[in-house]
Motif scaffolding. Structure first.
Motif, PDB file in Angstrom:
ATOM      1  N   LYS A 136       0.827  -1.207   0.000  1.00 29.95           N
ATOM      2  CA  LYS A 136       0.000   0.000   0.000  1.00 29.95           C
ATOM      3  C   LYS A 136       0.861   1.257   0.000  1.00 29.95           C
ATOM      4  O   LYS A 136       0.531   2.248  -0.648  1.00 29.95           O
ATOM      5  N   ILE A 137       1.957   1.216   0.733  1.00 32.15           N
ATOM      6  CA  ILE A 137       2.848   2.374   0.796  1.00 32.15           C
ATOM      7  C   ILE A 137       3.449   2.666  -0.573  1.00 32.15           C
ATOM      8  O   ILE A 137       3.449   3.804  -1.043  1.00 32.15           O
ATOM      9  N   ILE A 138       3.934   1.625  -1.232  1.00 29.65           N
ATOM     10  CA  ILE A 138       4.546   1.805  -2.539  1.00 29.65           C
ATOM     11  C   ILE A 138       3.499   2.198  -3.568  1.00 29.65           C
ATOM     12  O   ILE A 138       3.746   3.056  -4.430  1.00 29.65           O
ATOM     13  N   ASN A 139       2.336   1.602  -3.480  1.00 31.85           N
ATOM     14  CA  ASN A 139       1.264   1.948  -4.409  1.00 31.85           C
ATOM     15  C   ASN A 139       0.876   3.412  -4.262  1.00 31.85           C
ATOM     16  O   ASN A 139       0.614   4.111  -5.251  1.00 31.85           O
ATOM     17  N   ARG A 140       0.867   3.891  -3.020  1.00 33.92           N
ATOM     18  CA  ARG A 140       0.549   5.300  -2.762  1.00 33.92           C
ATOM     19  C   ARG A 140       1.643   6.210  -3.319  1.00 33.92           C
ATOM     20  O   ARG A 140       1.371   7.306  -3.824  1.00 33.92           O
ATOM     21  N   GLU A 141       2.908   5.742  -3.253  1.00 34.20           N
ATOM     22  CA  GLU A 141       4.020   6.516  -3.778  1.00 34.20           C
ATOM     23  C   GLU A 141       3.974   6.596  -5.297  1.00 34.20           C
ATOM     24  O   GLU A 141       4.233   7.645  -5.891  1.00 34.20           O
ATOM     25  N   ILE A 142       3.623   5.501  -5.918  1.00 30.67           N
ATOM     26  CA  ILE A 142       3.589   5.447  -7.377  1.00 30.67           C
ATOM     27  C   ILE A 142       2.383   6.183  -7.934  1.00 30.67           C
ATOM     28  O   ILE A 142       2.436   6.750  -9.024  1.00 30.67           O
ATOM     29  N   HIS A 143       1.306   6.190  -7.177  1.00 34.26           N
ATOM     30  CA  HIS A 143       0.054   6.801  -7.645  1.00 34.26           C
ATOM     31  C   HIS A 143      -0.350   7.938  -6.710  1.00 34.26           C
ATOM     32  O   HIS A 143      -1.214   7.777  -5.850  1.00 34.26           O
ATOM     33  N   PRO A 144       0.269   9.098  -6.860  1.00 37.23           N
ATOM     34  CA  PRO A 144      -0.075  10.233  -5.993  1.00 37.23           C
ATOM     35  C   PRO A 144      -1.504  10.712  -6.249  1.00 37.23           C
ATOM     36  O   PRO A 144      -2.074  10.487  -7.319  1.00 37.23           O
ATOM     37  N   LYS A 145      -2.067  11.382  -5.265  1.00 36.81           N
ATOM     38  CA  LYS A 145      -3.423  11.902  -5.369  1.00 36.81           C
ATOM     39  C   LYS A 145      -3.468  13.103  -6.321  1.00 36.81           C
ATOM     40  O   LYS A 145      -2.466  13.790  -6.515  1.00 36.81           O
ATOM     41  N   PRO A 146      -4.637  13.353  -6.918  1.00 37.71           N
ATOM     42  CA  PRO A 146      -4.759  14.498  -7.842  1.00 37.71           C
ATOM     43  C   PRO A 146      -4.321  15.819  -7.232  1.00 37.71           C
ATOM     44  O   PRO A 146      -3.725  16.659  -7.916  1.00 37.71           O
ATOM     45  N   THR A 147      -4.592  16.008  -5.937  1.00 41.65           N
ATOM     46  CA  THR A 147      -4.177  17.254  -5.287  1.00 41.65           C
ATOM     47  C   THR A 147      -2.663  17.396  -5.283  1.00 41.65           C
ATOM     48  O   THR A 147      -2.124  18.496  -5.485  1.00 41.65           O
ATOM     49  N   GLU A 148      -1.955  16.297  -5.048  1.00 42.20           N
ATOM     50  CA  GLU A 148      -0.491  16.338  -5.075  1.00 42.20           C
ATOM     51  C   GLU A 148       0.028  16.672  -6.472  1.00 42.20           C
ATOM     52  O   GLU A 148       0.940  17.487  -6.637  1.00 42.20           O
ATOM     53  N   LEU A 149      -0.547  16.037  -7.488  1.00 43.03           N
ATOM     54  CA  LEU A 149      -0.130  16.294  -8.861  1.00 43.03           C
ATOM     55  C   LEU A 149      -0.394  17.747  -9.240  1.00 43.03           C
ATOM     56  O   LEU A 149       0.424  18.382  -9.910  1.00 43.03           O
ATOM     57  N   LEU A 150      -1.529  18.257  -8.795  1.00 43.83           N
ATOM     58  CA  LEU A 150      -1.865  19.651  -9.079  1.00 43.83           C
ATOM     59  C   LEU A 150      -0.874  20.598  -8.411  1.00 43.83           C
ATOM     60  O   LEU A 150      -0.391  21.562  -9.029  1.00 43.83           O
ATOM     61  N   ALA A 151      -0.540  20.320  -7.147  1.00 40.81           N
ATOM     62  CA  ALA A 151       0.411  21.171  -6.419  1.00 40.81           C
ATOM     63  C   ALA A 151       1.789  21.131  -7.072  1.00 40.81           C
ATOM     64  O   ALA A 151       2.460  22.163  -7.202  1.00 40.81           O
ATOM     65  N   ARG A 152       2.226  19.948  -7.487  1.00 45.92           N
ATOM     66  CA  ARG A 152       3.520  19.831  -8.154  1.00 45.92           C
ATOM     67  C   ARG A 152       3.528  20.632  -9.459  1.00 45.92           C
ATOM     68  O   ARG A 152       4.517  21.292  -9.791  1.00 45.92           O
ATOM     69  N   HIS A 153       2.434  20.547 -10.184  1.00 46.31           N
ATOM     70  CA  HIS A 153       2.349  21.289 -11.443  1.00 46.31           C
ATOM     71  C   HIS A 153       2.428  22.800 -11.190  1.00 46.31           C
ATOM     72  O   HIS A 153       3.140  23.514 -11.909  1.00 46.31           O
ATOM     73  N   ILE A 154       1.723  23.263 -10.169  1.00 43.98           N
ATOM     74  CA  ILE A 154       1.726  24.697  -9.861  1.00 43.98           C
ATOM     75  C   ILE A 154       3.121  25.162  -9.484  1.00 43.98           C
ATOM     76  O   ILE A 154       3.615  26.191  -9.974  1.00 43.98           O
ATOM     77  N   LEU A 155       3.809  24.396  -8.621  1.00 40.29           N
ATOM     78  CA  LEU A 155       5.163  24.775  -8.213  1.00 40.29           C
ATOM     79  C   LEU A 155       6.125  24.753  -9.395  1.00 40.29           C
ATOM     80  O   LEU A 155       6.971  25.647  -9.545  1.00 40.29           O
ATOM     81  N   SER A 156       6.004  23.747 -10.253  1.00 45.79           N
ATOM     82  CA  SER A 156       6.879  23.667 -11.422  1.00 45.79           C
ATOM     83  C   SER A 156       6.623  24.821 -12.378  1.00 45.79           C
ATOM     84  O   SER A 156       7.562  25.399 -12.944  1.00 45.79           O
ATOM     85  N   GLU A 157       5.361  25.172 -12.554  1.00 44.75           N
ATOM     86  CA  GLU A 157       5.013  26.263 -13.476  1.00 44.75           C
ATOM     87  C   GLU A 157       5.495  27.603 -12.947  1.00 44.75           C
ATOM     88  O   GLU A 157       6.006  28.440 -13.707  1.00 44.75           O
TER      89      GLU A 157
END
Length: 525
Positions: free
Chosen positions: A244-265
């Protein structure tokens, strides 16, 4: 964002597992208890509201809220004084600090955040001004991410109600981005392209879809607010297995992906960065995080990921989990009787596994009987069920008994009027009511909503006096949020749960863990 499938060696995979196991046990010691308020001290990088000597100011104007908003609050909501939570959270938000907020349900956290965001000056930082001025894309300055479309539309309704006596262009003030019917989604996209709002409210999945498929830009974002952050992030539990831990690491939540995109942009970074790498961002938005169940581990998460490295932590919960004005009751249902859940269960007591589901007639009959006993005291009620229950069918069952049941649907269609925006009210969310007759003993104004468990986050329906929970909740945290739909702003409330005999120990663990006083329901043995 595309996902690439890669093949890795067993040696690399074992190393990956070990590193992430250590990482999550160091920074993400999550148990059900970790998800709830504790009396642990703040981390070294956090400043509490008391350390900053935030004064108790009893009017919105002196807190920094715009005069037009103060006037609208008085005229349209008859609100003149902020709640204690709002007194603490508004000044640091307006000053631009990263803020983490924890308080009991119904304390006005979300409304206070919205007022503060609407009062912020719409400016772009100097480091981004050149990039923004040369861009033709919409510039969103404040983003509020919420867990459900119901909450997003409710926030929109708050703002429309505040400015209903003005001729202000509402699309320039607030817009909503959520998954709904195709026509509404197209309208959302068109509005965002034509007129970027001061405040965009949306769900993470829809916002991420707009970013990936429709080119929505956040390169001028000043503030990122996450309401019900523990639900948005959903870190793995302390006792989660490696898979479960690794699965959570490989598949981040949409909020995390959104935050990463905002910081990168914001930092013009086109490189994919692993979560295991420590990254320092020169440019980042102000981050506001709010939840009644904001735990220490989640606060570490925001620091670890450079979202809120030095936040102000406002904790108004005082170690409590539930407002003291709420009375809690629990009834166990078997094939032939109804009993109060005992305050203590013997370890040798054998639980009988019931072979019926939560929407079985025996469970429904028990809820109906309780509602009839409470009908003189019910103003508005809400029945929560788990995600496996077919809500429309359950509503029909309650109607057959003459209960004024309505579906609080997560897929209702908002109205697009001539001004081009969606305008919604939870009081209008109902299906055809012509096929049943309410019992004459119910007040014409009485409504019993039926909703799934996940819609409980943040939603604020006026005058909820009773909450009925059908079946054992998925967790103690979810019980806390469902029960928190009543007893808001210091009002009294009653929560009555209905569980099967085989669910007693789980429910009792929740009650004990939350340190709640379980009262016997006087009409049942």
């Amino acid at each position: 964002m595309s996902v690439t499938k890669i093949n890795v060696s067993k040696k690399f995979f074992n190393k990956f597992i070990f590193n992430n196991y250590i990482r999550y046990n160091k920074f993400s010691n999550l148990t059900q208890k970790n998800y709830l308020p504790t009396n642990r001290p703040t981390t070294n990088s956090e400043l509490s509201a008391s350390q900053l000597s935030i004064k108790n100011i009893d009017n919105f104007r002196d807190l920094g809220i715009r005069e037009s908003l103060c006037k609208a609050l008085r005229q349209n909501y008859n609100i003149t004084k902020p709640t204690p939570c709002q007194q603490k959270l508004i000044p640091p938000i307006l000053s631009g600090n990263d803020v983490l907020i924890r308080d009991l349900t119904g304390s006005g956290k979300t409304f206070g955040i919205v007022l503060a965001l609407l009062s912020k000056t719409r400016t772009v930082s100097k480091t981004l001004s050149r990039k923004v001025s040369s861009s033709t894309s919409p510039i969103i300055t404040n983003l509020l991410v919420v867990p459900s479309r119901e909450l997003a539309f409710q926030i929109e309704l708050w703002i429309h109600s505040l400015f209903r006596d003005t001729n202000l262009p509402m699309k320039s003030i607030i817009q909503v981005a959520v998954k709904t019917v195709r026509e509404i989604e197209e309208e959302q996209l068109l509005n965002l392209r034509k007129s970027p709002p001061l405040l965009l409210v949306g769900t993470a999945k829809r916002l991420l879809e707009l970013v990936e498929n429709h080119g929505l830009k956040f390169h001028g974002l000043n503030t990122l607010a996450l309401d019900e952050a523990d639900h948005l992030i959903k870190l793995p539990g302390k006792y989660a297995n490696i898979k479960k831990i690794i699965n959570r690491e490989i598949h981040p939540k949409p909020t995390e992906l959104l935050a990463r995109h905002i910081l990168s942009e914001l930092n013009n970074d086109n490189n994919e960065t692993s979560r295991s790498e420590m990254v320092y961002y020169r440019n980042k938005p102000q981050v506001i995080v709010s939840s009644a169940t904001l735990n220490r581990t989640l606060r570490y998460y925001f620091k670890d990921n450079q979202l809120a490295p030095n936040p102000i932590f406002i904790d108004m919960s005082q170690g409590n989990y539930s407002p003291p004005t709420i009375s809690h009751h629990c009834l166990t249902i078997t094939s032939n009787n109804i009993r109060n859940l005992a305050t203590s269960i013997s370890a040798n007591e054998e639980e009988r596994i019931q072979d019926f589901e939560e929407d079985d007639d025996r469970m429904v009959d028990s809820v109906v009987g309780t509602i009839e006993l409470e009908q003189q005291m019910i103003q508005t009620g809400i029945i929560f069920v788990n995600h496996k229950i077919n809500v429309p069918n359950l509503v029909k069952k309650f109607r057959k008994y003459g209960i004024p049941a309505k579906e609080l649907s997560s897929s209702y269609i908002p109205t697009i009027n001539e001004r081009g925006y969606s305008y919604n009210s939870l009081s209008t969310i109902e299906t055809d009511l012509n096929d049943f007759v309410t019992k004459p003993t119910f007040s014409p104004n009485t409504t019993i909503y039926v909703a799934q468990e996940f819609t409980s986050r943040g939603i604020d329906i006026p005058n909820i006096s009773h909450v009925f929970i059908l079946g054992v909740p998925s967790s103690a945290v979810e019980y806390l949020h469902m029960s928190g739909r009543t007893g808001r702003m210091g009002r009294d409330g009653k929560v009555i749960s209905f569980i099967k005999d085989g669910q007693k120990k789980v429910m009792m663990n929740y009650i004990t863990f939350l340190d709640l006083k379980l009262n016997n329901y006087e009409h049942v043995e």
